[in-house]
Design a protein around this motif. Sequence first.
Motif, mmCIF file in Angstrom:
data_model
loop_
_atom_site.group_PDB
_atom_site.id
_atom_site.type_symbol
_atom_site.label_atom_id
_atom_site.label_comp_id
_atom_site.label_asym_id
_atom_site.label_seq_id
_atom_site.Cartn_x
_atom_site.Cartn_y
_atom_site.Cartn_z
ATOM 1 N N PHE A 153 0.832 -1.201 0.000
ATOM 2 C CA PHE A 153 0.000 0.000 0.000
ATOM 3 C C PHE A 153 0.870 1.257 0.000
ATOM 4 C CE2 PHE A 153 -3.368 -2.868 1.547
ATOM 5 C CZ PHE A 153 -4.440 -2.423 0.773
ATOM 6 N N GLY A 154 1.949 1.234 0.771
ATOM 7 C CA GLY A 154 2.857 2.370 0.786
ATOM 8 C C GLY A 154 3.483 2.610 -0.568
ATOM 9 N N LEU A 155 3.829 1.536 -1.267
ATOM 10 C CA LEU A 155 4.418 1.664 -2.601
ATOM 11 C C LEU A 155 3.431 2.296 -3.575
ATOM 12 C CD1 LEU A 155 6.646 1.073 -4.684
ATOM 13 C CD2 LEU A 155 5.669 -1.221 -4.950
ATOM 14 N N LEU A 156 2.177 1.868 -3.523
ATOM 15 C CA LEU A 156 1.174 2.445 -4.417
ATOM 16 C C LEU A 156 0.973 3.932 -4.148
ATOM 17 C CD1 LEU A 156 -1.517 -0.383 -4.502
ATOM 18 C CD2 LEU A 156 0.108 0.236 -6.288
ATOM 19 N N GLU A 157 0.954 4.306 -2.859
ATOM 20 C CA GLU A 157 0.801 5.721 -2.535
ATOM 21 C C GLU A 157 2.026 6.522 -2.984
ATOM 22 O OE1 GLU A 157 -0.309 8.611 1.271
ATOM 23 O OE2 GLU A 157 -0.231 6.423 1.523
ATOM 24 N N ALA A 158 3.215 5.941 -2.820
ATOM 25 C CA ALA A 158 4.434 6.622 -3.261
ATOM 26 C C ALA A 158 4.440 6.801 -4.774
ATOM 27 C CB ALA A 158 5.663 5.831 -2.817
ATOM 28 N N LEU A 159 4.002 5.783 -5.507
ATOM 29 C CA LEU A 159 3.928 5.904 -6.966
ATOM 30 C C LEU A 159 2.929 6.970 -7.378
ATOM 31 C CD1 LEU A 159 4.028 2.128 -8.009
ATOM 32 C CD2 LEU A 159 5.821 3.838 -8.359
ATOM 33 N N VAL A 162 -1.648 5.622 -23.706
ATOM 34 C CA VAL A 162 -2.814 6.101 -22.957
ATOM 35 C C VAL A 162 -2.325 6.815 -21.703
ATOM 36 C CG1 VAL A 162 -4.927 5.443 -21.742
ATOM 37 C CG2 VAL A 162 -4.227 4.221 -23.818
ATOM 38 N N THR A 163 -2.775 8.031 -21.494
ATOM 39 C CA THR A 163 -2.372 8.814 -20.332
ATOM 40 C C THR A 163 -3.297 8.518 -19.155
ATOM 41 O OG1 THR A 163 -1.518 10.591 -21.726
ATOM 42 C CG2 THR A 163 -1.979 11.124 -19.423
ATOM 43 N N ILE A 164 -2.717 8.006 -18.085
ATOM 44 C CA ILE A 164 -3.490 7.725 -16.872
ATOM 45 C C ILE A 164 -3.530 8.998 -16.042
ATOM 46 C CG2 ILE A 164 -3.609 6.329 -14.779
ATOM 47 C CD1 ILE A 164 -2.139 4.142 -16.271
ATOM 48 N N PRO A 165 -4.708 9.499 -15.696
ATOM 49 C CA PRO A 165 -4.804 10.801 -15.016
ATOM 50 C C PRO A 165 -4.298 10.763 -13.579
ATOM 51 C CG PRO A 165 -6.967 9.770 -15.172
ATOM 52 C CD PRO A 165 -6.028 8.920 -15.971
ATOM 53 N N THR A 166 -4.049 11.961 -13.055
ATOM 54 C CA THR A 166 -3.543 12.109 -11.693
ATOM 55 C C THR A 166 -4.473 11.494 -10.669
ATOM 56 O OG1 THR A 166 -2.441 14.157 -12.322
ATOM 57 C CG2 THR A 166 -2.827 13.810 -9.976
ATOM 58 N N GLN A 167 -5.767 11.711 -10.867
ATOM 59 C CA GLN A 167 -6.745 11.238 -9.890
ATOM 60 C C GLN A 167 -6.686 9.722 -9.714
ATOM 61 O OE1 GLN A 167 -7.327 13.276 -12.363
ATOM 62 N NE2 GLN A 167 -8.007 15.223 -11.446
ATOM 63 N N PHE A 168 -6.472 9.013 -10.819
ATOM 64 C CA PHE A 168 -6.393 7.556 -10.742
ATOM 65 C C PHE A 168 -5.155 7.125 -9.977
ATOM 66 C CE2 PHE A 168 -4.975 3.438 -12.320
ATOM 67 C CZ PHE A 168 -6.119 2.668 -12.153
ATOM 68 N N MET A 169 -4.038 7.780 -10.226
ATOM 69 C CA MET A 169 -2.805 7.431 -9.543
ATOM 70 C C MET A 169 -2.935 7.649 -8.038
ATOM 71 S SD MET A 169 -0.818 6.296 -11.872
ATOM 72 C CE MET A 169 0.699 6.201 -10.927
ATOM 73 N N GLN A 170 -3.574 8.754 -7.653
ATOM 74 C CA GLN A 170 -3.735 9.043 -6.232
ATOM 75 C C GLN A 170 -4.742 8.111 -5.571
ATOM 76 O OE1 GLN A 170 -4.765 13.195 -6.336
ATOM 77 N NE2 GLN A 170 -2.624 13.861 -6.342
ATOM 78 N N ALA A 171 -5.645 7.556 -6.361
ATOM 79 C CA ALA A 171 -6.675 6.669 -5.814
ATOM 80 C C ALA A 171 -6.236 5.211 -5.750
ATOM 81 C CB ALA A 171 -7.952 6.778 -6.641
#
Length: 321
Positions: free
Chosen positions: A263-269, A281-290
């Motif tokens: 979980f920490g790795l996903l949040e760091a990414l 395909v550009t993955i938006p910021t909101q998806f990365m933060q979620a």
Amino acid sequence: MDFLGIIQILDSSLRLATPLLLACLAGLFSERAGIFDIGLEGKMLASAFMSAAVASYTGDVWLGLLAGICASLVLAGIHGVASITFRGNQLISGVAINFLASGLTVVIGEAWFALGGRTPQLDGRARFSEITLPFADALRDVPGLGPIYADLISGHSILVYVALACVPLTWWVLFRTRFGLRLRAVGENPAAVDTAGVSVVGLRYAAVMICGVLCGIAGAYLATALSAGFVKEMSAGRGFIALAALIFAKWRPWYALGATLLFGLLEALGNRFQSLDLFGVTIPTQFMQALPYILTVVILAGFVGRAIPPRAGGQPYVKER
């Protein structure tokens, strides 16, 4: 991405995973004793506020840590009284603690500091500083292992090392001590423990109090190490993510370490890559933060049926007459 970039992401992952790990181990103790606790979020939030408030007033982060643990213990005691002594619904008690902490931290924060529920910015001795381990600077230029030791293992606050040390300590307490054996037995068959002359109520209260201490350290870390003060709802669902990690880890300490690091790795990414290009395909910021929250839903949907909780979990114990 170069090697140094990977080290930086892993370093950030460890920092972000620390409160999750502490909260996950807290829930592990409580649920192994048969007390489900979804109030981890509330206890972390109360601890974060109280530790930042006391550290701000006194200028001493250790007094802040102690105050945060005390605040968490008060809420843990309330949950224990409601679910153990009065045999109330453990889930409702946990929800009530979350709402109570969410409201009180803002109201009291505004009354004390008049900053919209925030505390003043912490600095100096009011924050946990980073610790440089021995020979870190000397070994920094050594290829491979040098950056790992100097930039990944070294340079964290003391609470990060405390959290990592809690993993083998939790394993030893639960699986190599009489107390741990009895605590696990209470979560599986409390009647058998009672028949052996051991207090079920006492063991469950002990587990709930240990949970309170660990949540207190997690909340204090959020406000005095990871951040420089308290802001409204700063736990940001970490208590619920810790519960998902606990289910994913099947209530085992070493698995909990791996789950929370994931979980920490996903949040760091999500923090590092505000947007990501995959196959054009550009993955938006909101998806990365979620990402951490999406994984939480996936785990709860896919692993709840496979992960078997303690058999007496969530069930109040009524002593036979």
